[in-house]
Write a protein that holds these residues in place. Structure first.
Motif, PDB file in Angstrom:
ATOM      1  N   THR A  76       0.811  -1.216   0.000  1.00 42.62           N
ATOM      2  CA  THR A  76       0.000   0.000   0.000  1.00 42.62           C
ATOM      3  C   THR A  76       0.845   1.267   0.000  1.00 42.62           C
ATOM      4  O   THR A  76       0.313   2.367  -0.141  1.00 42.62           O
ATOM      5  CB  THR A  76      -0.932   0.035   1.223  1.00 42.62           C
ATOM      6  OG1 THR A  76      -0.149   0.131   2.424  1.00 42.62           O
ATOM      7  CG2 THR A  76      -1.784  -1.220   1.288  1.00 42.62           C
ATOM      8  N   ARG A 135      -2.812   3.225  -3.138  1.00 42.92           N
ATOM      9  CA  ARG A 135      -4.136   2.584  -3.263  1.00 42.92           C
ATOM     10  C   ARG A 135      -4.971   3.432  -4.218  1.00 42.92           C
ATOM     11  O   ARG A 135      -6.023   3.980  -3.847  1.00 42.92           O
ATOM     12  CB  ARG A 135      -4.810   2.445  -1.902  1.00 42.92           C
ATOM     13  CG  ARG A 135      -4.035   1.618  -0.884  1.00 42.92           C
ATOM     14  CD  ARG A 135      -4.857   1.407   0.384  1.00 42.92           C
ATOM     15  NE  ARG A 135      -5.941   0.467   0.139  1.00 42.92           N
ATOM     16  CZ  ARG A 135      -7.172   0.610   0.647  1.00 42.92           C
ATOM     17  NH1 ARG A 135      -7.480   1.678   1.374  1.00 42.92           N
ATOM     18  NH2 ARG A 135      -8.114  -0.285   0.388  1.00 42.92           N
ATOM     19  N   ASN A 167      -5.975   2.728   5.004  1.00 41.34           N
ATOM     20  CA  ASN A 167      -6.476   1.631   5.832  1.00 41.34           C
ATOM     21  C   ASN A 167      -5.388   1.185   6.796  1.00 41.34           C
ATOM     22  O   ASN A 167      -4.309   1.792   6.869  1.00 41.34           O
ATOM     23  CB  ASN A 167      -6.971   0.472   4.963  1.00 41.34           C
ATOM     24  CG  ASN A 167      -5.863  -0.124   4.098  1.00 41.34           C
ATOM     25  OD1 ASN A 167      -4.692   0.244   4.207  1.00 41.34           O
ATOM     26  ND2 ASN A 167      -6.237  -1.059   3.229  1.00 41.34           N
ATOM     27  N   ALA A 196      -9.274   8.726   5.531  1.00 45.12           N
ATOM     28  CA  ALA A 196      -9.483   7.398   6.115  1.00 45.12           C
ATOM     29  C   ALA A 196     -10.389   6.558   5.234  1.00 45.12           C
ATOM     30  O   ALA A 196     -11.366   7.052   4.668  1.00 45.12           O
ATOM     31  CB  ALA A 196     -10.099   7.536   7.508  1.00 45.12           C
ATOM     32  N   ASP A 197     -10.063   5.283   5.127  1.00 50.27           N
ATOM     33  CA  ASP A 197     -10.877   4.354   4.349  1.00 50.27           C
ATOM     34  C   ASP A 197     -12.031   3.876   5.223  1.00 50.27           C
ATOM     35  O   ASP A 197     -11.914   2.911   5.977  1.00 50.27           O
ATOM     36  CB  ASP A 197     -10.025   3.174   3.888  1.00 50.27           C
ATOM     37  CG  ASP A 197     -10.768   2.254   2.931  1.00 50.27           C
ATOM     38  OD1 ASP A 197     -11.967   2.502   2.700  1.00 50.27           O
ATOM     39  OD2 ASP A 197     -10.162   1.305   2.417  1.00 50.27           O
ATOM     40  N   LYS A 245     -14.633   2.388   4.438  1.00 43.56           N
ATOM     41  CA  LYS A 245     -15.097   1.056   4.065  1.00 43.56           C
ATOM     42  C   LYS A 245     -14.311  -0.053   4.752  1.00 43.56           C
ATOM     43  O   LYS A 245     -14.729  -1.207   4.726  1.00 43.56           O
ATOM     44  CB  LYS A 245     -15.025   0.891   2.544  1.00 43.56           C
ATOM     45  CG  LYS A 245     -15.999   1.783   1.783  1.00 43.56           C
ATOM     46  CD  LYS A 245     -15.898   1.562   0.283  1.00 43.56           C
ATOM     47  CE  LYS A 245     -16.862   2.446  -0.482  1.00 43.56           C
ATOM     48  NZ  LYS A 245     -16.749   2.272  -1.945  1.00 43.56           N
ATOM     49  N   SER A 246     -13.162   0.310   5.332  1.00 39.30           N
ATOM     50  CA  SER A 246     -12.376  -0.720   6.019  1.00 39.30           C
ATOM     51  C   SER A 246     -12.947  -1.040   7.400  1.00 39.30           C
ATOM     52  O   SER A 246     -12.519  -1.987   8.045  1.00 39.30           O
ATOM     53  CB  SER A 246     -10.920  -0.268   6.160  1.00 39.30           C
ATOM     54  OG  SER A 246     -10.824   0.858   7.023  1.00 39.30           O
ATOM     55  N   TYR A 248      -9.071   3.803  17.779  1.00 37.93           N
ATOM     56  CA  TYR A 248      -8.473   3.595  16.457  1.00 37.93           C
ATOM     57  C   TYR A 248      -7.512   4.740  16.131  1.00 37.93           C
ATOM     58  O   TYR A 248      -6.408   4.523  15.619  1.00 37.93           O
ATOM     59  CB  TYR A 248      -9.582   3.515  15.412  1.00 37.93           C
ATOM     60  CG  TYR A 248      -9.095   3.257  14.004  1.00 37.93           C
ATOM     61  CD1 TYR A 248      -8.830   1.974  13.558  1.00 37.93           C
ATOM     62  CD2 TYR A 248      -8.891   4.311  13.117  1.00 37.93           C
ATOM     63  CE1 TYR A 248      -8.387   1.727  12.263  1.00 37.93           C
ATOM     64  CE2 TYR A 248      -8.443   4.082  11.820  1.00 37.93           C
ATOM     65  CZ  TYR A 248      -8.193   2.791  11.399  1.00 37.93           C
ATOM     66  OH  TYR A 248      -7.736   2.563  10.127  1.00 37.93           O
ATOM     67  N   THR A 272      -3.338   4.518  15.389  1.00 34.67           N
ATOM     68  CA  THR A 272      -2.943   4.655  13.983  1.00 34.67           C
ATOM     69  C   THR A 272      -2.399   6.052  13.677  1.00 34.67           C
ATOM     70  O   THR A 272      -1.195   6.257  13.639  1.00 34.67           O
ATOM     71  CB  THR A 272      -4.138   4.331  13.076  1.00 34.67           C
ATOM     72  OG1 THR A 272      -5.259   5.171  13.430  1.00 34.67           O
ATOM     73  CG2 THR A 272      -4.550   2.876  13.192  1.00 34.67           C
TER      74      THR A 272
END
Length: 251
Positions: free
Chosen positions: A8, A24, A32, A68-69, A71-72, A86, A90
């Protein structure tokens, strides 16, 4: 020239410049968990590589990062998902690493940079955008508050009033970003990287450290930091070489 074997994030070192590319493109370089880990590893590698003089962050193809993704995050966990935890595991980890790096860091905003994608760019020392880049701090659009260091960096870069306005989430152009002081220039990132390769160390790091300290330390404390910085810089090889060159030039 070297490269880390990531998926990635692409990593390449050439002529003193470490280029870190978010990779990505099918989701406009949305971030992600895998990208978090690989971004951290790439910045850590560049920070510790003596051959690296400047670190350049950019995105694959025509996007910097769409943030930020979302969908992850599994849909069935949205009700119980702890966004704060989170964030701590991160983005906060990555932003703190960026802040500690003593080499010049540049965000080359080569396309869309929104949400946490823009936040990460704000954490870099310099920002250069392409003419057609679009930027936004778009957290309100998903009912969240700005994060990934935006609350710290944005008011310091553009002032509190403009930071509040930008945080409402509207897209803005590279020209507007330049007018507001959010980016340093449009296009031609190579001229900046060439210039930054020449900065002396550790004088550069002390400059960055002490100027940021001025926002939350007293004048007396900052003056003492300047004493420490000048002592360190004065004992450096960069200083000795610069003095010798100056003396030879005067002869």
């Amino acid at each position: 020239m070297s490269a880390l074997k990531n998926e990635t994030v692409l990593y390449d070192v050439k002529d003193g410049i470490a280029t870190i590319t978010m990779n990505r493109p099918h989701v406009k370089n949305a971030i992600n968990l895998s990208m978090h880990e690989e971004l951290y590893g790439a910045f850590e590698e560049a920070a510790n590589d003596d051959d690296v003089l400047v670190i350049l962050l950019t995105g694959k193809d025509s996007s910097f990062s769409s943030g930020a993704d979302i969908k992850s995050i599994p849909v069935d966990q949205l009700a119980t998902f702890d966004h704060g935890e989170y964030l701590r595991d991160t983005y906060n980890r990555l932003i703190l690493l960026l802040e500690e790096i003593n080499k010049p860091t540049i965000a080359h905003i080569n396309g869309i940079a929104v949400g946490a994608g823009l936040s990460i760019a704000l954490a870099c020392d310099f920002r250069v955008a392409e003419q057609d880049a679009k930027l936004a701090l778009s957290f309100f659009g998903i009912g969240l508050t700005p994060d990934a260091g935006a609350s710290y960096f944005l008011p310091r870069i553009v002032g509190l009033g403009k930071a509040l306005e930008i945080s409402m989430g509207d897209l803005f152009s590279a020209e507007e970003a330049l007018r507001n002081g959010l980016i340093h220039q449009i296009g031609n990132v190579s001229s900046l990287t060439t210039r930054l390769k020449q900065v002396p160390f550790p004088a550069y790091w002390w400059m960055k450290h002490n100027m940021k300290a001025g926002f939350h330390h007293s004048l007396k404390e900052v003056l003492e930091l300047e004493v420490q910085g000048q002592r360190d810089a004065g004992n450096s090889k960069s200083h000795q070489q610069a003095i010798s060159a100056f003396i030879n030039k005067m002869k």
